[in-house]
Design a protein around this motif. Structure first.
Motif, PDB file in Angstrom:
ATOM      1  N   VAL A  16       0.754  -1.239   0.155  1.00 52.36           N
ATOM      2  CA  VAL A  16       0.025   0.104   0.108  1.00 52.36           C
ATOM      3  C   VAL A  16       1.019   1.251  -0.038  1.00 52.36           C
ATOM      4  O   VAL A  16       0.256   2.312  -0.065  1.00 52.36           O
ATOM      5  CB  VAL A  16      -1.196   0.071   1.050  1.00 52.36           C
ATOM      6  CG1 VAL A  16      -2.175  -1.170   0.968  1.00 52.36           C
ATOM      7  CG2 VAL A  16      -0.138  -0.034   2.708  1.00 52.36           C
ATOM      8  N   ASP A  17       2.259   1.080   0.087  1.00 52.76           N
ATOM      9  CA  ASP A  17       2.913   2.078  -0.045  1.00 52.76           C
ATOM     10  C   ASP A  17       3.221   2.991  -1.342  1.00 52.76           C
ATOM     11  O   ASP A  17       3.582   2.052  -2.249  1.00 52.76           O
ATOM     12  CB  ASP A  17       4.448   1.987   0.501  1.00 52.76           C
ATOM     13  CG  ASP A  17       5.536   2.995   0.459  1.00 52.76           C
ATOM     14  OD1 ASP A  17       5.412   3.713   1.663  1.00 52.76           O
ATOM     15  OD2 ASP A  17       6.092   3.405  -0.633  1.00 52.76           O
ATOM     16  N   THR A  18       2.607   4.186  -1.302  1.00 51.42           N
ATOM     17  CA  THR A  18       2.413   4.830  -2.894  1.00 51.42           C
ATOM     18  C   THR A  18       4.010   5.129  -3.550  1.00 51.42           C
ATOM     19  O   THR A  18       4.120   4.622  -4.643  1.00 51.42           O
ATOM     20  CB  THR A  18       2.070   6.230  -2.812  1.00 51.42           C
ATOM     21  OG1 THR A  18       0.768   6.091  -2.193  1.00 51.42           O
ATOM     22  CG2 THR A  18       1.767   7.000  -4.086  1.00 51.42           C
ATOM     23  N   GLY A  19       5.021   5.100  -2.860  1.00 44.89           N
ATOM     24  CA  GLY A  19       6.204   5.217  -3.240  1.00 44.89           C
ATOM     25  C   GLY A  19       6.705   3.953  -3.931  1.00 44.89           C
ATOM     26  O   GLY A  19       7.319   3.815  -4.840  1.00 44.89           O
ATOM     27  N   PHE A  20       6.383   2.903  -3.052  1.00 40.69           N
ATOM     28  CA  PHE A  20       7.010   1.562  -3.629  1.00 40.69           C
ATOM     29  C   PHE A  20       6.254   1.190  -4.760  1.00 40.69           C
ATOM     30  O   PHE A  20       6.787   0.583  -5.962  1.00 40.69           O
ATOM     31  CB  PHE A  20       6.745   0.476  -2.379  1.00 40.69           C
ATOM     32  CG  PHE A  20       7.361  -0.905  -2.662  1.00 40.69           C
ATOM     33  CD1 PHE A  20       8.464  -1.073  -2.726  1.00 40.69           C
ATOM     34  CD2 PHE A  20       6.565  -1.904  -3.370  1.00 40.69           C
ATOM     35  CE1 PHE A  20       9.326  -2.292  -3.060  1.00 40.69           C
ATOM     36  CE2 PHE A  20       6.935  -3.124  -3.592  1.00 40.69           C
ATOM     37  CZ  PHE A  20       8.430  -3.220  -3.608  1.00 40.69           C
ATOM     38  N   ARG A  21       4.725   1.455  -4.899  1.00 41.43           N
ATOM     39  CA  ARG A  21       3.927   0.940  -6.130  1.00 41.43           C
ATOM     40  C   ARG A  21       4.574   1.875  -7.148  1.00 41.43           C
ATOM     41  O   ARG A  21       4.626   1.482  -8.323  1.00 41.43           O
ATOM     42  CB  ARG A  21       2.610   1.254  -5.762  1.00 41.43           C
ATOM     43  CG  ARG A  21       2.139   0.447  -4.530  1.00 41.43           C
ATOM     44  CD  ARG A  21       0.468   0.366  -4.287  1.00 41.43           C
ATOM     45  NE  ARG A  21      -0.239   0.182  -5.439  1.00 41.43           N
ATOM     46  CZ  ARG A  21      -0.579  -0.813  -5.710  1.00 41.43           C
ATOM     47  NH1 ARG A  21      -0.408  -2.089  -4.995  1.00 41.43           N
ATOM     48  NH2 ARG A  21      -1.604  -1.226  -6.920  1.00 41.43           N
ATOM     49  N   ASP A  22       4.878   3.286  -6.997  1.00 42.90           N
ATOM     50  CA  ASP A  22       5.320   3.908  -8.257  1.00 42.90           C
ATOM     51  C   ASP A  22       6.541   3.594  -8.495  1.00 42.90           C
ATOM     52  O   ASP A  22       6.716   3.435  -9.904  1.00 42.90           O
ATOM     53  CB  ASP A  22       5.434   5.446  -7.623  1.00 42.90           C
ATOM     54  CG  ASP A  22       4.013   6.199  -7.511  1.00 42.90           C
ATOM     55  OD1 ASP A  22       2.879   5.545  -7.761  1.00 42.90           O
ATOM     56  OD2 ASP A  22       4.059   7.332  -6.981  1.00 42.90           O
ATOM     57  N   TRP A  23       7.534   3.116  -7.861  1.00 43.94           N
ATOM     58  CA  TRP A  23       8.917   2.566  -8.102  1.00 43.94           C
ATOM     59  C   TRP A  23       8.806   1.279  -8.857  1.00 43.94           C
ATOM     60  O   TRP A  23       9.128   0.877  -9.981  1.00 43.94           O
ATOM     61  CB  TRP A  23       9.720   2.612  -6.935  1.00 43.94           C
ATOM     62  CG  TRP A  23      11.071   1.901  -7.365  1.00 43.94           C
ATOM     63  CD1 TRP A  23      11.940   2.219  -7.990  1.00 43.94           C
ATOM     64  CD2 TRP A  23      11.641   0.526  -7.089  1.00 43.94           C
ATOM     65  NE1 TRP A  23      12.937   1.430  -8.177  1.00 43.94           N
ATOM     66  CE2 TRP A  23      12.790   0.342  -7.409  1.00 43.94           C
ATOM     67  CE3 TRP A  23      10.687  -0.487  -6.387  1.00 43.94           C
ATOM     68  CZ2 TRP A  23      13.352  -0.940  -7.513  1.00 43.94           C
ATOM     69  CZ3 TRP A  23      11.629  -1.616  -6.182  1.00 43.94           C
ATOM     70  CH2 TRP A  23      12.837  -1.817  -6.637  1.00 43.94           C
ATOM     71  N   ALA A  24       7.779   0.502  -8.405  1.00 44.74           N
ATOM     72  CA  ALA A  24       7.599  -0.817  -8.792  1.00 44.74           C
ATOM     73  C   ALA A  24       7.041  -0.803 -10.381  1.00 44.74           C
ATOM     74  O   ALA A  24       7.280  -1.626 -11.278  1.00 44.74           O
ATOM     75  CB  ALA A  24       6.703  -1.805  -7.919  1.00 44.74           C
ATOM     76  N   ALA A  25       6.090   0.243 -10.467  1.00 40.91           N
ATOM     77  CA  ALA A  25       5.739   0.507 -11.789  1.00 40.91           C
ATOM     78  C   ALA A  25       6.754   0.752 -12.868  1.00 40.91           C
ATOM     79  O   ALA A  25       6.461   0.627 -14.191  1.00 40.91           O
ATOM     80  CB  ALA A  25       4.394   1.440 -11.734  1.00 40.91           C
TER      81      ALA A  25
END
Length: 134
Positions: free
Chosen positions: A66-75
């Motif tokens: 649910v961490d936005t920074g992680f999701r953005d990086w993973a994308a």
């Protein structure tokens, strides 16, 4: 329990009396002489270090998910590499997770603030993975 220090500097811990100490008569005599000379002190064994909490992989994965920074990086990563990262975390394999993350961070470096946040998440869940040097 008492600690007796012999003139040689050797320390002996005794639970009971010197007479009950299982060693040679010469050692017991040396202990008695050191005791009589006042070379002893009360001794309390130190408390053992508490065992570290076990890794909480479930909370770690959920928090990163649910961490936005992680999701953005993973994308920014190829889908199969994201899958490798996810599978290493699901398998609770810190060594694989570290190796995959290190490779991916070289391919697509995360923002330092995001990596520091992920490091805090790992630390809070006792996960031995390094995301950030901070």
């Amino acid at each position: 329990m008492i600690k007796i220090t012999l003139p040689s500097g050797v320390e002996h811990l005794l639970d009971g009396t010197i007479e009950a100490y299982t060693s040679s008569p010469n050692t017991r005599a040396a202990l008695q002489a050191a005791y009589d000379a006042g070379h002893w002190e009360d001794f309390t064994s130190p408390e053992p270090e508490p065992e570290p909490a076990p890794p909480n992989w479930s909370d770690f994965r959920l928090t990163l998910m649910v961490d936005t920074g992680f999701r953005d990086w993973a994308a920014t990563l190829p889908a199969d590499w994201r899958e490798d990262l996810k599978l290493a975390a699901i398998a609770t394999n810190a060594t694989a997770l570290q190796g995959i993350y290190d490779h991916l961070a070289t391919y697509s470096p995360p923002a330092p603030a995001a990596a520091a946040e992920w490091q805090a998440i790992a630390a809070a869940n006792n996960i031995p993975v390094v995301f950030s040097d901070d």
